[in-house]
Design a protein around this motif. Structure first.
Motif, short mmCIF file in Angstrom:
data_model
loop_
_atom_site.label_atom_id
_atom_site.label_comp_id
_atom_site.label_asym_id
_atom_site.label_seq_id
_atom_site.Cartn_x
_atom_site.Cartn_y
_atom_site.Cartn_z
N VAL A 128 0.84 -1.21 0.00
CA VAL A 128 0.00 0.00 0.00
C VAL A 128 0.87 1.26 0.00
N LEU A 129 1.96 1.24 0.78
CA LEU A 129 2.83 2.41 0.87
C LEU A 129 3.81 2.47 -0.31
N ASP A 130 3.74 1.47 -1.20
CA ASP A 130 4.57 1.44 -2.40
C ASP A 130 6.06 1.50 -2.06
N LEU A 131 6.47 0.68 -1.09
CA LEU A 131 7.87 0.67 -0.65
C LEU A 131 8.71 -0.25 -1.52
N ALA A 132 9.98 0.11 -1.67
CA ALA A 132 10.94 -0.78 -2.34
C ALA A 132 11.31 -1.91 -1.39
N ASP A 133 11.81 -3.00 -1.94
CA ASP A 133 12.26 -4.12 -1.10
C ASP A 133 13.26 -3.63 -0.05
N ILE A 218 -14.04 -4.85 15.88
CA ILE A 218 -14.16 -4.18 14.60
C ILE A 218 -12.74 -3.83 14.17
N LEU A 219 -12.39 -4.15 12.93
CA LEU A 219 -11.08 -3.78 12.40
C LEU A 219 -11.27 -2.60 11.45
N VAL A 220 -10.55 -1.51 11.71
CA VAL A 220 -10.58 -0.37 10.80
C VAL A 220 -9.17 -0.19 10.26
N CYS A 221 -9.03 -0.24 8.95
CA CYS A 221 -7.73 0.05 8.36
C CYS A 221 -7.84 1.38 7.63
N ARG A 222 -7.14 2.39 8.13
CA ARG A 222 -7.21 3.71 7.51
C ARG A 222 -5.93 4.01 6.74
N THR A 223 -6.07 4.45 5.50
CA THR A 223 -4.91 4.86 4.71
C THR A 223 -5.04 6.35 4.43
N ALA A 224 -3.96 7.08 4.65
CA ALA A 224 -3.95 8.53 4.39
C ALA A 224 -3.16 8.79 3.11
N TYR A 225 -3.72 9.61 2.22
CA TYR A 225 -3.10 9.92 0.94
C TYR A 225 -2.84 11.43 0.83
N THR A 226 -1.77 11.80 0.16
CA THR A 226 -1.53 13.21 -0.16
C THR A 226 -2.41 13.61 -1.35
N GLY A 227 -2.39 14.90 -1.67
CA GLY A 227 -3.14 15.39 -2.82
C GLY A 227 -2.72 14.73 -4.12
N GLU A 228 -1.45 14.29 -4.19
CA GLU A 228 -0.96 13.60 -5.40
C GLU A 228 -1.31 12.12 -5.38
N GLY A 229 -2.00 11.68 -4.34
CA GLY A 229 -2.43 10.28 -4.28
C GLY A 229 -1.39 9.34 -3.71
N ARG A 230 -0.35 9.89 -3.08
CA ARG A 230 0.64 9.02 -2.46
C ARG A 230 0.17 8.58 -1.07
N ALA A 231 0.21 7.28 -0.81
CA ALA A 231 -0.16 6.78 0.52
C ALA A 231 0.98 7.06 1.48
#
Lengths: 252, 252
Positions: A128-133, A218-231
């Motif tokens: 989700v965070l688009d991390l490199a290995d 209850i499981l809540v998974c929240r993802t925050a994104y910048t205006g450019e759509g980066r998580a």
């Protein structure tokens, strides 16, 4: 759906139905003591095991809870109202208020067991965070306690490359919290996604949240994104379902 | 939180922990058969009751499910994604699509057991819809079935005074559904509130949704408001938690 005349159901189920209906109608209110095994045996002319099973049904449904040595009581449901959308509105955290303050209204929600560490990203989070290995994350774990009872466990993941050296890596993130710091770093969260699921707790979760039997999380998974759509953050939350109502307000 | 060396836990808990970890690591995938009682007795040197209790823990957590005569299997979780916000966006139902179509993606969600009736308003509903004493509601009940399994029960309440004589009172509400009809009647829903809770199902709910043991229900109560803030519909939904992820996307 009416049970009237449905005499093929086991006797303990029918006793449980009667008690549930008396709870629903308000004859027994939140916190009231329910009839005990001896009462049910006398009133319904059943064996102790049948009376016990009837009370067990209500416990398993989370409608009632046993208190050691005192009997079985109608569960009190006095949940927190968590507003998924208003509470993240910029006006809140932009003004230096923690995003959590909207949750508590007049009750005292406290954060404890805060820990911050640098760790390898779990698989799903790395994707989700688009991390490199091999890229690591800053992991912030904490527990929220209401009136002395733990109600929520939260674990946030942020790319180390984004937050290294900032107050995000400190126990106290300062005024406005993590999102205000991300904004200062040029990664202001503007969009959010919350995914909500529910399941029964594992033994560890039930212990950490001091949960009664028959209560899901209850499981809540929240993802925050910048205006450019980066998580920029993934926050995995585990909530005692008996302590929370989630609220989402939105426009068509 | 590590269980390593925590030998004070009962043996069946430790066996359950081992199996749970093997499921988490992917050694046993969704739908795989878990070791049976005989296998666990041989591998761990325990009595049958201990092996049975270990499998019972995973069933109660909803991690595994028993299939009659075949054994215990890792629960398959292939949920529907229900988008609370996008799916209500005007572009969907304004174009004549049912608000539910966004839920199903490539899978076949079917509505059955539709019933429509005029009834006295339940207390809570009457208050939200701001009804006078004795005012009735149009009650629309239906069940949603996915791949042959019922996954959601929904009951909508609309003031009779608003919808009498319209297609809202018919089983088939026509193109665009209830919200398109409300718009034609001059009561277009523009704001929505969804309240989300979770608890264990009652026996009736578990039967109606054909639920496995150890599975909670998610309760979603949605209220639709006009631009003037008048509540025009309350929709109480009961979801099989093993079948759903709720998703809410929103801006800061």
């Amino acid at each position: 759906m009416a049970n009237t005349g449905d005499d093929r159901r086991p006797k303990y189920q029918r006793i449980a139905d009667t008690l549930r209906e008396e709870i629903r109608s308000g004859e027994y209110g939140p916190g009231d003591r329910l009839p005990g095994e001896n009462d049910l045996m006398a009133v319904h002319g059943v064996a102790r095991m049948t009376a016990r099973q009837a009370l067990g049904v209500l416990r398993d449904e989370g409608v009632a809870e046993a208190r050691k040595g005192a009997g079985v009581f109608v569960r009190e449901f006095r949940p927190l109202r968590r507003r998924g959308i208003q509470r993240l509105a910029q006006q809140h955290w932009g003004n230096g208020r923690s995003i959590w303050s909207a949750d508590i209204e007049d009750r005292s929600l406290q954060v404890d067991q805060v820990s911050v560490s640098e760790e390898a990203a779990p698989d799903g989070v790395g994707a989700v965070l688009d991390l490199a290995d091999g890229e690591t994350v800053c992991v912030r774990r904490r527990r929220f306690v209401l009136d002395g009872k733990s109600v929520l466990l939260a674990t946030s993941y942020l790319p180390t490359s984004l937050v290294a050296g900032s107050a995000v890596t400190e126990e106290d993130t300062g005024r406005g919290g993590t999102y205000a710091r991300l904004a200062e770093l040029g990664h202001k969260p503007l969009r959010f996604r919350e995914e909500v699921r529910s399941r029964m707790p594992s033994k560890d979760e039930a212990d950490q949240l001091s949960m009664s039997a028959g209560t899901p999380v209850i499981l809540v998974c929240r993802t925050a994104y910048t205006g450019e759509g980066r998580a920029v953050e993934v926050n995995e939350m585990t909530l005692d379902a008996a302590s929370y109502i989630l609220e989402y307000d939105f426009e068509a």
